[in-house]
Design an enzyme around this catalytic site. Structure first.
Site, mmCIF file in Angstrom:
data_model
loop_
_atom_site.group_PDB
_atom_site.id
_atom_site.type_symbol
_atom_site.label_atom_id
_atom_site.label_comp_id
_atom_site.label_asym_id
_atom_site.label_seq_id
_atom_site.Cartn_x
_atom_site.Cartn_y
_atom_site.Cartn_z
ATOM 1 N N ASP A 90 0.362 -1.423 -0.263
ATOM 2 C CA ASP A 90 0.070 -0.035 -0.602
ATOM 3 C C ASP A 90 0.763 1.565 0.172
ATOM 4 O O ASP A 90 0.281 2.781 0.164
ATOM 5 C CB ASP A 90 -1.050 -0.097 0.762
ATOM 6 C CG ASP A 90 -0.327 0.441 3.094
ATOM 7 O OD1 ASP A 90 0.915 0.037 2.626
ATOM 8 O OD2 ASP A 90 -1.089 0.168 3.788
ATOM 9 N N GLU A 91 2.034 0.879 -0.207
ATOM 10 C CA GLU A 91 2.823 2.447 -0.978
ATOM 11 C C GLU A 91 3.894 2.375 -2.101
ATOM 12 O O GLU A 91 3.721 1.557 -2.003
ATOM 13 C CB GLU A 91 3.972 2.489 0.381
ATOM 14 C CG GLU A 91 3.437 2.604 2.336
ATOM 15 C CD GLU A 91 4.587 2.725 3.126
ATOM 16 O OE1 GLU A 91 4.507 3.506 3.090
ATOM 17 O OE2 GLU A 91 4.498 1.744 3.396
#
Length: 108
Positions: free
Chosen positions: A17-18
């Site tokens: 998620d980054e």
């Protein structure tokens, strides 16, 4: 990741998620870095339904630290290479980053 790729071809997924987005070649197309980051943040929320934190800086480490300043709050934060940070901010950001990288840091 698809939304990010609309802003730059240079997108590096850091985790599930980054990601890091190098806007150095495309920044002139979308407005200031803060305006562009707010646009991305709003698009992610409107199109995908979740909030994101975005950190802006001249390198990945400082951008990551800026994005972690107010974790859990959808926010765009910036940090310049010449910013003065408190020791608590440096310690927290270093510990957070080292934990994510799987590096053991003691006695900070």
């Amino acid at each position: 990741m698809e939304i990010l790729k609309e802003y730059s071809d240079n997108v590096e997924q850091y985790s599930i998620d980054e990601a890091f987005v190098d806007m150095s070649e495309t920044c002139h197309l979308f407005g200031s870095p803060v305006e562009t980051a707010n646009q991305i943040k709003d698009r992610v929320y409107n199109e995908l339904g979740f909030t994101v934190n975005i950190g802006i800086s001249s390198n990945k480490l400082l951008a990551k630290m800026a994005s972690d300043f107010e974790n859990g709050i959808a926010k765009v934060s910036t940090i310049a290479d010449t910013s003065v940070m408190s020791m608590d901010q440096i310690k927290r950001a270093t510990l957070d980053l080292s934990n994510q990288l799987g590096v053991s840091v003691t006695d900070i």
